[in-house]
Motif scaffolding. Structure first.
Motif, PDB file in Angstrom:
ATOM      1  N   ILE A   4       0.755  -1.110  -0.036  1.00 18.97           N
ATOM      2  CA  ILE A   4       0.148  -0.001  -0.001  1.00 18.97           C
ATOM      3  C   ILE A   4       0.943   1.203   0.040  1.00 18.97           C
ATOM      4  O   ILE A   4       2.007   1.399   0.611  1.00 18.97           O
ATOM      5  N   CYS A   5       0.357   2.147  -0.883  1.00 17.80           N
ATOM      6  CA  CYS A   5       1.437   3.551  -1.091  1.00 17.80           C
ATOM      7  C   CYS A   5       0.339   4.671  -0.531  1.00 17.80           C
ATOM      8  O   CYS A   5      -0.720   4.630  -1.214  1.00 17.80           O
ATOM      9  N   CYS A   6       0.697   5.197   0.341  1.00 20.38           N
ATOM     10  CA  CYS A   6       0.070   6.569   0.321  1.00 20.38           C
ATOM     11  C   CYS A   6       0.921   7.764   0.185  1.00 20.38           C
ATOM     12  O   CYS A   6       1.919   7.905   0.834  1.00 20.38           O
ATOM     13  N   GLY A 486      -2.027   9.341   7.721  1.00 25.34           N
ATOM     14  CA  GLY A 486      -3.424   9.228   8.135  1.00 25.34           C
ATOM     15  C   GLY A 486      -4.199   8.814   7.107  1.00 25.34           C
ATOM     16  O   GLY A 486      -5.503   8.097   7.207  1.00 25.34           O
ATOM     17  N   MET A 487      -3.752   8.724   5.839  1.00 28.40           N
ATOM     18  CA  MET A 487      -4.326   7.881   4.915  1.00 28.40           C
ATOM     19  C   MET A 487      -4.778   6.556   4.939  1.00 28.40           C
ATOM     20  O   MET A 487      -5.480   5.764   4.408  1.00 28.40           O
ATOM     21  N   PHE A 488      -3.650   6.002   5.703  1.00 30.61           N
ATOM     22  CA  PHE A 488      -3.864   4.482   5.889  1.00 30.61           C
ATOM     23  C   PHE A 488      -5.085   4.039   6.684  1.00 30.61           C
ATOM     24  O   PHE A 488      -5.605   3.005   6.575  1.00 30.61           O
ATOM     25  N   THR A 489      -5.452   4.933   7.572  1.00 31.95           N
ATOM     26  CA  THR A 489      -6.648   4.630   8.457  1.00 31.95           C
ATOM     27  C   THR A 489      -7.991   5.279   7.911  1.00 31.95           C
ATOM     28  O   THR A 489      -8.813   5.135   8.444  1.00 31.95           O
ATOM     29  N   SER A 490      -7.823   5.977   6.871  1.00 27.49           N
ATOM     30  CA  SER A 490      -9.219   6.514   6.032  1.00 27.49           C
ATOM     31  C   SER A 490     -10.028   5.246   5.558  1.00 27.49           C
ATOM     32  O   SER A 490      -9.542   4.596   4.978  1.00 27.49           O
ATOM     33  N   GLU A 491     -11.207   5.393   5.686  1.00 30.44           N
ATOM     34  CA  GLU A 491     -12.268   4.658   5.039  1.00 30.44           C
ATOM     35  C   GLU A 491     -12.802   4.838   3.515  1.00 30.44           C
ATOM     36  O   GLU A 491     -12.631   5.969   3.451  1.00 30.44           O
ATOM     37  N   VAL A 492     -12.848   4.038   3.095  1.00 28.34           N
ATOM     38  CA  VAL A 492     -13.419   4.112   1.571  1.00 28.34           C
ATOM     39  C   VAL A 492     -15.065   4.325   1.531  1.00 28.34           C
ATOM     40  O   VAL A 492     -15.677   3.586   2.366  1.00 28.34           O
ATOM     41  N   GLY A 493     -15.507   5.630   1.194  1.00 22.99           N
ATOM     42  CA  GLY A 493     -16.819   6.038   1.388  1.00 22.99           C
ATOM     43  C   GLY A 493     -17.276   7.174   0.947  1.00 22.99           C
ATOM     44  O   GLY A 493     -16.299   8.129   0.557  1.00 22.99           O
ATOM     45  N   ILE A 609      -4.063  -1.673  10.709  1.00 21.49           N
ATOM     46  CA  ILE A 609      -2.545  -1.584  10.125  1.00 21.49           C
ATOM     47  C   ILE A 609      -1.818  -2.456  11.195  1.00 21.49           C
ATOM     48  O   ILE A 609      -1.903  -2.243  12.441  1.00 21.49           O
ATOM     49  N   GLU A 610      -1.033  -3.354  10.714  1.00 20.47           N
ATOM     50  CA  GLU A 610      -0.116  -4.102  11.424  1.00 20.47           C
ATOM     51  C   GLU A 610       1.231  -3.626  11.141  1.00 20.47           C
ATOM     52  O   GLU A 610       1.892  -4.305  10.174  1.00 20.47           O
ATOM     53  N   MET A 611       1.840  -2.898  11.913  1.00 20.45           N
ATOM     54  CA  MET A 611       3.112  -2.198  11.803  1.00 20.45           C
ATOM     55  C   MET A 611       3.889  -2.913  12.694  1.00 20.45           C
ATOM     56  O   MET A 611       3.745  -3.468  13.839  1.00 20.45           O
ATOM     57  N   SER A 612       5.367  -3.112  12.460  1.00 20.27           N
ATOM     58  CA  SER A 612       6.410  -3.824  12.934  1.00 20.27           C
ATOM     59  C   SER A 612       6.607  -2.919  14.168  1.00 20.27           C
ATOM     60  O   SER A 612       6.722  -1.633  14.190  1.00 20.27           O
TER      61      SER A 612
END
Length: 691
Positions: A4-6, A486-493, A609-612
């Protein structure tokens, strides 16, 4: 889920965050390319591919999703570089856009001797009226005069307009006449951007609806051209990713929908910032937050209570009213590239003018000669000239000295005193912006934690906290790419809205239930086109109400999904009274309540989001110690020997007392002696004020 690229395109830098299957998050930053912003997007992806040791086309083919935010629409609106627009409206109402409810120019003060007149985006000779009339109930009183409409379209074509907005009275009640006018315009024009008010904002209030639709037409051609160009570049690179864009309300939407409703791309980039702040707050145990994003050109600030992103329908961009729902972010001209200058009273001012990406601050060695905030940060010792952007971009401190010395001569001060004045002035200005959205709304800023983003944010955040006496500053793991994160957590809609104007006491519940069902059906059909199943779509009902005679409305969320009954409406009214008191400190339960609009929010949440995580370490940050350098701290009033640490080498549990600096690849966390910093497992820096 693949890669995924933001990507966030700002005025100075373009940020790209890449999250791979292992949960590793990498940050890439390149200078923006104002003449063709799509070039900077591709440059950021090329930089990511090179860092991963992959051929560019191999990398792009492996991208599963691209989420993109851009300030292109906002900048076009604020700088007056949008399209040449024509307006077709109801005969006798072409001046609604200029009368604008009698508002004066909002960028003036009572001390101005002369208030310049408002200059509408569409001059009067390109605002043409045609015969038609629909009542607020939706009844067609006068059918559209299609001959007049065709003649109006021909006149606009002769004037070489690039976009046409169709705005008729009460089209929210019945869009029949606007639809016919659009069909006529399609026959007359070829390749001209067309939009209509019932598509953009189908609610009451003709000025708000007309203005918002015209803003969409003004930025639409530029945005469409940019997205077409970017799509073409990505296709040539073999990229087949699902491409989504951040909207003004913080949701993300397809390219086709974004082109059709271009006004929803105003404030596209900053709208994602509060999502990043909430994510950081959840990790660190804070719900009441002040989200700040200080980039190269602007400063965005948002007040978040109880972990909820605030939205508003009351936005102004420059002198233009934009009445769509937007994340309530306040934007001001204060960034690393903001230019310092002396006003007519001989006082230091910073911004809103910016050096941008080209030529940039003087130290960038790209031809800039004016003193900027970044130049001051270099002279004060916060930014190392040889370690900017991980050493990829060398800064010239002598050029900073020269630019600031020239400004200092006008003030009668030396370069260091001038740099201190720039630093203090921009901090004070940003503190004022925070006060506007907190103290002046009845909130005590000392009850909040600052979440600092942007390349320049961590440099200035603790200084802001000192001015406002805020006890905690949170710096997330990737502050320089705050909005992109923040785009990683944005919802599609998106939200679907329908006007329903009625006194609550006389509301037709069967009609309300019918409208909600229609909106939900429309939403599910739209998601089906994305191959998203109905059970994957989250539907939420909302209702807009106000006291009879009021101007502003209050939105009530979480309306029951079941068939509404009289007892449900009573409960909604009780919640309205409570919400009104929360917002305005009073309510009027004795006064009649009016329903204005019904809304349905349809979204499909992103997977978590599963971040290390970073390794655990003791309190001692010694292994990350890099050395010392002289830095100026206002709390001590002098330059002091300051410990410098390498951010990538810090471990969870490390404690760093101020004064100190933490150098990340794309920013520097400045810790004054009044604060102490602790690092957590998610690589958040938590700065707490000393007792």
């Amino acid at each position: 889920m693949g890669v995924i690229c933001c990507i966030d395109v700002g005025g100075t830098f373009t940020d790209c965050l890449v999250l791979d299957e292992s949960g590793e998050l990498k940050e890439y930053k390149v200078l923006s390319t104002p003449q063709d912003p799509s070039l900077a997007v591709m440059n950021s992806l090329e930089k990511a591919a090179a860092s991963r040791g992959e051929r560019f086309q191999v990398f792009t083919k492996g991208i599963d999703r691209i989420i993109h935010g851009t300030t292109l629409a906002t900048n076009a609106l604020l700088t007056g570089k949008g399209a040449k627009v024509g307006l077709i409206t109801t005969k006798g109402f072409r001046d609604v856009l200029e009368i604008r409810r009698g508002y004066k120019n909002i960028r003036t003060t009572m001390f101005n001797v002369f208030i310049p007149p408002y200059q509408p985006l569409v001059p009067r000779h390109r605002r043409l009226g045609v015969e038609e009339r629909i009542m607020y109930s939706g009844k067609v009183l006068v059918p559209l005069n299609e001959k007049e409409t065709e003649e109006a379209a021909q006149k606009l074509k002769e004037q070489n307009v690039e976009a046409v907005a169709v705005c008729f009275l009460h089209s929210y009640g019945n869009s029949e006449n606007e639809v016919k006018a659009l069909e006529t315009c399609k026959k007359v024009f070829n390749g001209v951007y067309l939009t209509a008010s019932h598509e953009v904002l189908p609610v009451g209030g003709e000025y708000e609806r007309f203005s918002t639709t015209v803003v969409g037409a003004y930025v639409g051609p530029l945005l469409s051209s940019y997205l077409d160009n970017l799509e073409s570049r990505l296709n040539k690179a073999g990229c087949k990713a699902n491409f989504l864009l951040v909207q003004a309300d913080g949701l993300v939407q397809s390219i086709a929908e974004s082109k059709r409703k271009a006004v929803y791309m105003v404030e596209s980039g900053p709208a994602a910032g509060p999502s990043a702040a909430i994510y950081c707050g959840l990790q660190t145990g804070f719900k009441d937050l002040i989200s700040i994003d200080m980039g190269g050109t602007s400063f965005d600030v948002c007040l978040i209570r109880e972990g909820d992103i605030p939205t508003t329908h009351e936005s102004w961009k420059g002198d233009e009213r934009v009445a769509i729902k937007m994340v309530d972010v306040r934007t001001a001209g204060a960034g690393g590239g903001s230019i310092a200058w002396i006003d007519s009273l001989g006082l230091m001012r910073v911004g809103p003018q910016s050096a941008g990406a080209d030529p940039g601050p003087a130290c960038y060695q790209r031809g800039g000669t004016e003193a900027t905030v970044t130049d001051a940060d270099v002279l004060l010792g916060y930014i190392a000239a040889d370690n900017f952007l991980r050493g990829e971009m060398k800064l010239d401190s002598d050029l900073s000295q020269k630019a600031i010395s020239a400004l200092g001569k006008k003030l009668g001060t030396d370069s260091m005193a001038t740099a201190q004045a720039i630093f203090h002035t921009v901090n004070s200005f940003m503190a004022d912006q925070i006060t506007e959205i907190s103290t002046k709304r009845g909130y005590d800023v000392r009850d909040f934690a600052i979440v600092s983003g942007g390349g320049a944010g961590p440099v200035h955040a603790a200084g802001l906290a000192d001015i406002l006496e805020i006890p905690v500053v949170l710096v997330p793991g990737f502050p320089a790419s705050f909005s992109a994160f923040g785009m990683f957590t944005s919802e599609v809609g998106r939200e679907y809205v329908r006007a329903y104007i009625s006194m609550a006491s006389r509301a037709d519940l069967s009609a309300i239930n019918s409208i909600y069902r229609e909106l939900e059906s429309e939403a599910l059909q739209a998601f089906a086109s994305f191959q998203i199943k109905p059970e994957q779509v989250k539907l939420s009902r909302l209702m807009e109400l106000r006291y009879a005679g009021q101007y502003h409305q209050v939105e009530i969320a979480n309306i029951p999904q079941a068939v509404l009954e009289a007892k449900d409406l009573d409960g909604i009214l009780e919640r309205f009274h409570r919400r009104h008191e929360e917002l305005y400190t009073f309510n009027m339960p004795f006064r009649a309540v009016e329903i204005l609009a019904l809304r349905v929010k349809a979204s499909t949440p992103n997977p978590p989001i599963e971040m290390s995580k970073i390794e655990e370490g003791g309190a001692d940050p010694g292994p990350a110690f890099k050395g010392t350098r002289e830095c100026f701290f206002s709390d001590q009033g002098r330059f002091v020997k300051t410990s410098v640490y390498e951010g990538p080498r810090l471990r969870a549990g490390n404690e760093i007392p101020g004064p100190a600096l933490i150098e990340e690849g794309t920013t520097v966390v400045v810790i004054p002696s009044t604060f102490r910093c602790v690092v957590d497992r998610s690589k958040n820096y938590i700065l707490r004020r000393n007792s």
